[in-house]
Design a protein around this motif. Structure first.
Motif, mmCIF file in Angstrom:
data_model
loop_
_atom_site.group_PDB
_atom_site.id
_atom_site.type_symbol
_atom_site.label_atom_id
_atom_site.label_comp_id
_atom_site.label_asym_id
_atom_site.label_seq_id
_atom_site.Cartn_x
_atom_site.Cartn_y
_atom_site.Cartn_z
ATOM 1 N N ILE A 59 31.226 -120.926 -74.890
ATOM 2 C CA ILE A 59 31.667 -119.794 -74.070
ATOM 3 C C ILE A 59 30.536 -119.346 -73.162
ATOM 4 O O ILE A 59 30.681 -119.267 -71.938
ATOM 5 N N ASP A 60 29.375 -119.065 -73.770
ATOM 6 C CA ASP A 60 28.261 -118.531 -72.990
ATOM 7 C C ASP A 60 26.949 -118.873 -73.681
ATOM 8 O O ASP A 60 26.916 -119.263 -74.856
ATOM 9 N N GLU A 61 25.857 -118.669 -72.948
ATOM 10 C CA GLU A 61 24.521 -118.993 -73.462
ATOM 11 C C GLU A 61 23.505 -118.030 -72.875
ATOM 12 O O GLU A 61 23.546 -117.716 -71.686
ATOM 13 N N GLN A 62 22.594 -117.543 -73.718
ATOM 14 C CA GLN A 62 21.529 -116.653 -73.269
ATOM 15 C C GLN A 62 20.240 -116.996 -74.009
ATOM 16 O O GLN A 62 20.262 -117.554 -75.107
ATOM 17 N N VAL A 63 19.110 -116.614 -73.415
ATOM 18 C CA VAL A 63 17.804 -116.784 -74.049
ATOM 19 C C VAL A 63 17.499 -115.539 -74.880
ATOM 20 O O VAL A 63 17.866 -114.425 -74.503
ATOM 21 N N SER A 64 16.810 -115.728 -76.015
ATOM 22 C CA SER A 64 16.520 -114.601 -76.908
ATOM 23 C C SER A 64 15.195 -113.916 -76.588
ATOM 24 O O SER A 64 14.825 -112.953 -77.275
ATOM 25 N N GLU B 196 34.412 -108.854 -75.370
ATOM 26 C CA GLU B 196 35.670 -109.242 -76.016
ATOM 27 C C GLU B 196 35.957 -110.730 -75.842
ATOM 28 O O GLU B 196 36.577 -111.360 -76.689
ATOM 29 N N SER B 197 35.459 -111.303 -74.744
ATOM 30 C CA SER B 197 35.699 -112.723 -74.479
ATOM 31 C C SER B 197 34.567 -113.617 -74.971
ATOM 32 O O SER B 197 34.622 -114.834 -74.816
ATOM 33 N N GLY B 198 33.520 -113.001 -75.545
ATOM 34 C CA GLY B 198 32.418 -113.773 -76.089
ATOM 35 C C GLY B 198 31.231 -113.946 -75.164
ATOM 36 O O GLY B 198 30.295 -114.689 -75.485
ATOM 37 N N MET B 199 31.228 -113.270 -74.016
ATOM 38 C CA MET B 199 30.084 -113.329 -73.116
ATOM 39 C C MET B 199 28.910 -112.553 -73.719
ATOM 40 O O MET B 199 29.102 -111.501 -74.341
ATOM 41 N N LEU B 200 27.708 -113.073 -73.521
ATOM 42 C CA LEU B 200 26.514 -112.494 -74.120
ATOM 43 C C LEU B 200 25.618 -111.852 -73.070
ATOM 44 O O LEU B 200 25.533 -112.334 -71.939
ATOM 45 N N GLN B 201 24.926 -110.784 -73.460
ATOM 46 C CA GLN B 201 23.944 -110.165 -72.582
ATOM 47 C C GLN B 201 22.794 -109.657 -73.430
ATOM 48 O O GLN B 201 22.997 -108.941 -74.412
ATOM 49 N N LEU B 202 21.572 -110.049 -73.067
ATOM 50 C CA LEU B 202 20.394 -109.575 -73.781
ATOM 51 C C LEU B 202 20.142 -108.114 -73.429
ATOM 52 O O LEU B 202 19.897 -107.774 -72.273
ATOM 53 N N ASN C 52 14.529 -124.270 -78.310
ATOM 54 C CA ASN C 52 14.599 -123.783 -76.919
ATOM 55 C C ASN C 52 14.942 -122.297 -76.816
ATOM 56 O O ASN C 52 15.155 -121.777 -75.730
ATOM 57 N N ASN C 53 15.017 -121.621 -77.982
ATOM 58 C CA ASN C 53 15.209 -120.159 -78.021
ATOM 59 C C ASN C 53 16.465 -119.692 -77.296
ATOM 60 O O ASN C 53 16.478 -118.643 -76.645
ATOM 61 N N ARG C 54 17.527 -120.463 -77.445
ATOM 62 C CA ARG C 54 18.796 -120.091 -76.824
ATOM 63 C C ARG C 54 19.834 -119.695 -77.872
ATOM 64 O O ARG C 54 19.840 -120.206 -78.993
ATOM 65 N N VAL C 55 20.703 -118.793 -77.459
ATOM 66 C CA VAL C 55 21.801 -118.311 -78.292
ATOM 67 C C VAL C 55 23.103 -118.691 -77.593
ATOM 68 O O VAL C 55 23.265 -118.429 -76.399
ATOM 69 N N TYR D 74 8.384 -114.505 -70.465
ATOM 70 C CA TYR D 74 7.585 -114.831 -71.657
ATOM 71 C C TYR D 74 7.443 -116.343 -71.758
ATOM 72 O O TYR D 74 8.430 -117.078 -71.787
ATOM 73 N N THR D 75 6.203 -116.848 -71.835
ATOM 74 C CA THR D 75 5.970 -118.297 -71.811
ATOM 75 C C THR D 75 5.217 -118.815 -73.034
ATOM 76 O O THR D 75 5.014 -120.022 -73.169
ATOM 77 N N GLU D 76 4.815 -117.938 -73.926
ATOM 78 C CA GLU D 76 4.075 -118.389 -75.106
ATOM 79 C C GLU D 76 5.026 -118.994 -76.137
ATOM 80 O O GLU D 76 6.240 -118.864 -76.040
ATOM 81 N N THR D 77 4.454 -119.640 -77.150
ATOM 82 C CA THR D 77 5.246 -120.336 -78.161
ATOM 83 C C THR D 77 6.006 -119.346 -79.040
ATOM 84 O O THR D 77 5.443 -118.357 -79.526
ATOM 85 N N SER D 78 7.274 -119.625 -79.246
ATOM 86 C CA SER D 78 8.111 -118.807 -80.118
ATOM 87 C C SER D 78 9.288 -119.647 -80.595
ATOM 88 O O SER D 78 9.741 -120.558 -79.898
ATOM 89 N N TYR D 79 9.767 -119.347 -81.803
ATOM 90 C CA TYR D 79 10.885 -120.091 -82.380
ATOM 91 C C TYR D 79 11.900 -119.111 -82.984
ATOM 92 O O TYR D 79 11.518 -118.223 -83.753
ATOM 93 N N ILE D 80 13.153 -119.299 -82.675
ATOM 94 C CA ILE D 80 14.189 -118.466 -83.290
ATOM 95 C C ILE D 80 14.216 -118.705 -84.800
ATOM 96 O O ILE D 80 14.033 -119.829 -85.270
ATOM 97 N N GLY D 81 14.464 -117.621 -85.555
ATOM 98 C CA GLY D 81 14.497 -117.730 -87.006
ATOM 99 C C GLY D 81 15.874 -117.556 -87.614
ATOM 100 O O GLY D 81 16.308 -118.365 -88.438
#
Length: 383
Positions: free
Chosen positions: A269-274, A314-320, A251-254, A279-286
């Motif tokens: 703590i948090d979750e973001q898409v990579s 510092e608290s672990g929040m993610l931002q692309l 699902n390409n999530r971090v 973007y809707t085409e097929t992709s897989y995190i490596g």
């Protein structure tokens, strides 16, 4: 005019003599370091290769074959950098007894690898190898076998027989990729008392209590349960904080996670898409790596063919922050140089390794037009 030339010549010789005889004269230190590369050997590659990187310019070069071995798709070093451990990502068949793990003695002076030991991992297609912090034990994750194995290492670092085996059970929501367990990563926490196993097939990160003094490995407990169909692949720990980060192939999530001193449980703590928005085409995190200061997380996208850069608060929040093209196809693996100035991408399908410069202030990648060709590169290791 003749006298001046003579004086100049005498002075020149005198100065060279002083420098040559001065024991305190500084030697010019080389800026080039070694890279050990693992490959898939189902095409032209033969095993493990030696490369070099100039840590200042980013110039990269191939130096030749180090060791012939089947599908060394993941590598690790002993603590003293004297032994290389390599997964042999094989399955049972007419020409194979199944997946294995090998050790090689690394001679850094003469740039050679010498075969030391080999053991079967008791599961097909192992794809990850790691050592506990004191490098006395080794763990392998068997993807098709759906299990992990724990080997004790001998006094000289050799892999000893009769490993502990822990089989996973269950299935996931994806009827194509998650019909059975698929252990994709097994990694110790920084203190070495927990062995975590990331299983793509059952959407779980499991934990195993580990006692180094006795070698006892506990039974698996669910440390983190993911949403169905996530397909967790790899895990990395924050360099200074009680945080970890898991990347999901399907699902390409971090996800950023926290853990305590006495608990193996991982809490979201948090979750973001990579991938970039829209973007809707097929992709897989490596793969996933974190900068030495813990401020930036790097994730490879196979299909989108990019490296995603995320900031970590510092608290672990993610931002692309952004995604950067890898100038190749299928970035299965990448790594950061020891000085943190460069990121090297192994593009499996386009047979190239590309070097990017890291902007220390922003974490972003800069294309410096440095790359090298290598057949099916899938892992990079710095001594």
């Amino acid at each position: 005019m003749i006298f001046c030339k003579l004086k100049t010549g005498v002075l020149f010789v005198f100065m060279v003599t002083i420098i040559a005889c001065n024991p305190k004269a500084k030697e010019v230190k080389s800026t080039t370091i070694d890279i050990i590369a693992g490959t898939y050997t189902n095409k032209e590659s033969e095993g493990i290769y030696l490369l070099s990187l100039d840590t200042i310019t980013g110039e990269i070069a191939t130096k030749g074959l180090l060791a012939k071995t089947n599908n060394p798709s993941y590598l690790d070093f002993s603590a003293d950098k004297s032994i290389v451990y390599a997964i042999n990502e094989d399955g049972k068949g007419p020409e194979s007894k199944g997946g294995g793990v090998s050790s090689f003695i690394w001679d850094s002076k003469n740039k050679t690898l010498t075969t030391q030991s080999h053991q079967l991992t008791q599961g097909d297609h192992p794809c990850y190898v790691s050592l506990n912090p004191n490098t006395t034990y080794l763990s392998a994750a068997n993807y098709s076998g759906g299990n992990i194995t724990l080997f004790k290492l001998g006094e000289e670092g050799q892999i000893l027989p009769n490993p502990e085996i822990r089989n996973h059970s269950g299935q996931g929501a994806d009827s194509t990729r998650q019909k059975a367990p698929h252990a994709h990563c097994s990694l110790w926490n920084p203190s070495g008392n927990q062995l975590y196993a990331v299983d793509l097939g059952i959407d779980q990160v499991l934990s195993y209590q580990f006692n180094e003094a006795t070698g006892a490995l506990g039974q698996g407990k669910t440390a983190f349960e993911l949403e169905g169909g996530s397909g967790p692949r790899h895990l990395v720990f924050h360099p200074t904080k009680k945080m970890a980060f898991v990347v999901n192939e399907l699902n390409n999530r971090v996800q950023s996670l926290k853990y305590g001193d006495d608990s193996s449980e991982l809490t979201l703590i948090d979750e973001q898409v990579s991938l970039p928005e829209g973007y809707t085409e097929t992709s897989y995190i490596g793969h996933v790596e974190i900068s030495s200061n813990g401020k930036y997380l790097y994730v490879s996208n196979r299909g989108h063919n990019s490296i995603a850069v995320l900031s970590v608060s510092e608290s672990g929040m993610l931002q692309l922050i952004d995604t950067f093209p890898v100038k190749g196809d299928w970035p299965r693996f990448f790594t950061l140089s020891p000085n943190g100035k460069h990121l090297l991408v192994a593009n499996q399908r386009s047979n190239n390794i590309v070097v990017f410069q890291i902007d220390a202030a922003t974490g972003k990648l800069l294309d410096i037009e440095k790359e090298v060709t290598l057949d099916t590169p899938v892992h990079l290791l710095f001594p």
